[in-house]
Design a protein around this motif. Structure first.
Motif, PDB file in Angstrom:
ATOM      1  N   ASP A 162     -10.436  11.869 -18.881  1.00 36.58           N
ATOM      2  CA  ASP A 162     -10.842  13.012 -18.818  1.00 36.58           C
ATOM      3  C   ASP A 162     -11.952  13.371 -19.888  1.00 36.58           C
ATOM      4  O   ASP A 162     -12.994  14.103 -19.455  1.00 36.58           O
ATOM      5  N   VAL A 165     -15.366  11.728 -18.806  1.00 35.20           N
ATOM      6  CA  VAL A 165     -15.966  12.683 -17.869  1.00 35.20           C
ATOM      7  C   VAL A 165     -16.361  14.001 -18.347  1.00 35.20           C
ATOM      8  O   VAL A 165     -17.660  14.398 -18.057  1.00 35.20           O
ATOM      9  N   GLU A 188      -8.746   4.037  -9.110  1.00 40.44           N
ATOM     10  CA  GLU A 188      -8.719   5.305  -8.946  1.00 40.44           C
ATOM     11  C   GLU A 188      -9.878   6.384  -9.720  1.00 40.44           C
ATOM     12  O   GLU A 188     -10.632   7.117  -9.285  1.00 40.44           O
ATOM     13  N   GLU A 189      -9.818   5.858 -11.046  1.00 39.13           N
ATOM     14  CA  GLU A 189     -11.033   6.247 -11.782  1.00 39.13           C
ATOM     15  C   GLU A 189     -12.480   5.767 -11.290  1.00 39.13           C
ATOM     16  O   GLU A 189     -13.323   6.896 -11.402  1.00 39.13           O
ATOM     17  N   MET A 191     -13.475   5.243  -8.217  1.00 39.89           N
ATOM     18  CA  MET A 191     -13.636   6.168  -7.055  1.00 39.89           C
ATOM     19  C   MET A 191     -13.913   7.685  -7.611  1.00 39.89           C
ATOM     20  O   MET A 191     -14.732   8.369  -6.831  1.00 39.89           O
ATOM     21  N   ALA A 192     -13.234   8.051  -8.553  1.00 41.08           N
ATOM     22  CA  ALA A 192     -13.310   9.654  -8.904  1.00 41.08           C
ATOM     23  C   ALA A 192     -14.732   9.880  -9.625  1.00 41.08           C
ATOM     24  O   ALA A 192     -15.077  11.041  -9.321  1.00 41.08           O
ATOM     25  N   SER A 195     -17.920  11.955  -7.687  1.00 44.53           N
ATOM     26  CA  SER A 195     -17.750  13.338  -7.265  1.00 44.53           C
ATOM     27  C   SER A 195     -17.275  14.319  -8.504  1.00 44.53           C
ATOM     28  O   SER A 195     -17.259  15.545  -8.443  1.00 44.53           O
ATOM     29  N   ALA A 196     -17.074  13.634  -9.733  1.00 51.24           N
ATOM     30  CA  ALA A 196     -16.560  14.381 -10.972  1.00 51.24           C
ATOM     31  C   ALA A 196     -17.698  14.711 -11.786  1.00 51.24           C
ATOM     32  O   ALA A 196     -17.597  15.368 -12.630  1.00 51.24           O
ATOM     33  N   ALA A 222     -17.991   5.702  -2.513  1.00 52.54           N
ATOM     34  CA  ALA A 222     -17.734   6.688  -3.659  1.00 52.54           C
ATOM     35  C   ALA A 222     -18.826   7.598  -4.033  1.00 52.54           C
ATOM     36  O   ALA A 222     -19.027   8.633  -4.604  1.00 52.54           O
TER      37      ALA A 222
END
Length: 290
Positions: A162, A165, A188-189, A191-192, A195-196, A222
């Motif tokens: 977090d 990001v 998961e990180e 792929m995130a 978009s983040a 992604a």
């Protein structure tokens, strides 16, 4: 080459591969293989100097290598500039020097100096506000508005996903055109990230590193803007040379797998230079040939 073509490529978010280059030969081979972009890897340049990637390569060495690569490459070059080699004033000068060397994209990171490879342990990052100020200086230093400023954070390892990001979004607000969240630790990180974040994202594909394996198709899905392969050329070359040297030390005189000197020279443009010389030879000039 200017950053205009690079910006158009990144805007596609199609995750094109950028092989790591570190000298004229790796640049020429990458161009000949049909890639659209290349990446000057700081780790690969350091290794070619006989050094580990722990902040030992200097601003002068990196700038000179960038200029050598762009002369052979003929493609947009994204170039690693480590921490910018100092404070905001050093970052400003680094951007000017890299632009003069022909670089299309300049990557800067928020580690403390001396930095360490993003896939080694014991990395430390500076205050996010301090690095945002360095990104502002980098954006101000541009003489070509097409030059792409890339901000990398190494905060994931010590401060969590977090915070990493948050940092890259702060750096985008400060003027970064692309962001690079180094060494996400789960699929998961990975792929995130696109978009983040507020601008296109770069992914670092390192075999055997801190990040789990992921397919090119997943990275395209992604929405990554660029995928760098920093170790592709240098690791391949190092292992091939090491194997050949071991064979020679054991008495095997083969230097390669049967290719001729001309075959090597053709890889770096022999036909072009011979044709150029032939076309511009003075009339009536004749020379004996062996």
């Amino acid at each position: 080459m200017t950053g205009t073509g690079l910006r158009e490529l990144l805007a596609e978010r199609s995750a094109p591969f950028a092989p790591g280059v570190y000298d004229g030969l790796s640049a020429a081979l990458t161009r000949a293989a049909g890639f659209r972009v290349a990446y000057m890897s700081g780790a690969a340049v350091a290794a070619s100097l006989g050094l580990p990637d722990i902040g030992l390569a200097t601003q002068t060495e990196m700038t000179e290598r960038a200029a050598l690569i762009t002369r052979s490459l003929g493609l947009p070059l994204v170039a690693d500039a480590d921490t910018g080699f100092g404070d905001a004033t050093h970052v400003y000068r680094t951007v000017r020097l890299y632009e003069q060397a022909g670089v299309a994209g300049i990557q800067l990171e928020d580690q403390e100096f001396p930095k360490r490879c993003g896939h080694l342990e014991n990395k430390r990052v500076i205050d996010a506000g301090e690095f945002a100020a360095k990104i502002e200086a980098a954006a101000e230093a541009r003489t070509d508005p097409g030059t792409v400023i890339i901000a990398r954070t190494d905060a994931r390892a010590g401060l969590g996903f977090d915070e990493a990001v948050r940092r890259v979004n702060l750096y985008a607000e400060a003027g970064a055109d692309m962001v690079f969240l180094e060494a996400p630790q789960t699929l998961e990180e990975i792929m995130a990230v696109p978009s983040a974040v507020k601008v296109p994202a770069l992914f670092n594909l390192v075999i055997g590193g801190k990040t789990p394996p992921v397919t090119p198709a997943r990275l395209r899905d992604a929405g990554y803007g660029l995928v760098i392969l920093p170790g592709l050329n240098v690791h391949t070359a190092a292992h091939a040379m090491s194997a050949a040297l071991d064979r020679a030390a054991a008495g095997d005189a083969r230097t390669h797998d049967g290719d001729s000197p001309r075959g090597l020279f053709e890889l770096v443009g022999l036909s072009f230079w011979e044709d150029l010389r032939e076309r511009h030879q003075a009339p009536g000039t004749e020379r004996g040939r062996a």
